[in-house]
Enzyme design. Sequence first.
Site, mmCIF file in Angstrom:
data_model
loop_
_atom_site.group_PDB
_atom_site.id
_atom_site.type_symbol
_atom_site.label_atom_id
_atom_site.label_comp_id
_atom_site.label_asym_id
_atom_site.label_seq_id
_atom_site.Cartn_x
_atom_site.Cartn_y
_atom_site.Cartn_z
ATOM 1 N N CYS A 81 52.486 62.414 0.681
ATOM 2 C CA CYS A 81 53.546 63.432 0.700
ATOM 3 C C CYS A 81 54.507 63.254 -0.472
ATOM 4 C CB CYS A 81 54.297 63.349 2.033
ATOM 5 S SG CYS A 81 55.834 64.288 2.068
ATOM 6 N N CYS A 127 58.267 63.162 0.470
ATOM 7 C CA CYS A 127 58.643 61.904 1.140
ATOM 8 C C CYS A 127 59.070 60.854 0.121
ATOM 9 C CB CYS A 127 57.475 61.371 1.978
ATOM 10 S SG CYS A 127 56.980 62.477 3.319
#
Length: 371
Positions: free
Chosen positions: A295, A298
């Site tokens: 991700c 993230c």
Amino acid sequence: MDTEKIAELKNFVDQCKQDPSILNDPSLGFFRSYLQSLGARIPQNPDSDTQKPKAADATMEDDIVESEIELDESEVIEPDNDPTQKMGDPSVEVTEENLEAAQMSKSRAMDAISEGKLDEAIEHLTEAITLNPSSAILYASRASVFVKMNKPKAAIRDADAALQINPDSAKGHKFRGIARALLGQWEDAAKDLHVASTLDFDEEIGSMLKKVEPNARKIEEHRRKYERLRKERELRKAETGKQHRRAEAQDPETMSAVNEGHVLSVHSSNELETKFTAASSLSRLVILYFTATWCGPCRFMSPLFESLAGKHPKVVFVKVDIDELRDVAARWNINSVPTFFFIKNGKEIDKVVGADKTGLETKIAQHAGQS
């Protein structure tokens, strides 16, 4: 050396001090090699030193490391967190005069775009949407301008509105796909772009697919491999179940799940429940962070999450990898990462979805003060 560049370098070094695991990012391989050539020792992920029991899980953790993937995120940007743009009122009656006025506003917006006046184009398109809120093409057009302005979240909101009006809006799928690519949402971006290409293919869609598809395929392959590794690890855990439970009972992190000032990575649903129980017994607020190794957004949030754990030692900060604990992610209905849940006494009291740094800090300050 340029003063601004020195300031940026200092900021990067400060981030590395707070979270040395940043240096393990594949995209920083060149920098890591340089440091090692000078004799520097690059630490592994700090969380790996606290995972117990080591004897039972060492091989398992190695498997997980091997399953990590390298994605081309050179064009991923930090998400925009501007206030939500003005949307049309679908209950408004659209008269002939409104349609004509909306078309004039759209024409002025196109002229502004050709002159590079994107803010002005947004104003004209917003006026057009207000006059004709049932037009999917107006929302899609504004989404295209937000993409040009590197405001992907705003673009996605407009594309969603366009697709709600017309699910077959090629431009809606196209610009939502491009916006999702800017946020590193590779699989969703690929889906949108594929739909757009079947509805109304153009060169820009083809070019974006060439950038997006390799990352989307890597993530899909990663998931398949990760699932296999997860099953293998579960089998090994079952074989050493009694030893594992005995070691877990002696684990100081499990015994004192609050472990003040640190982010706690959990690797089983039982471990998560143990931490919830311990936090509830002390009436501590829990921040449950769902993330993934692939991700992009993230990566923006993890250093902040670590920093906030140090600033709020009376709050329990817990991290869950959705690929590692798919059953936990399913129970919490995780549709995207990063997602942050605020839990008090076993009950959800708030949440933050997306890489919203300001929102996360604000809500932690709000709820931590009530602990």
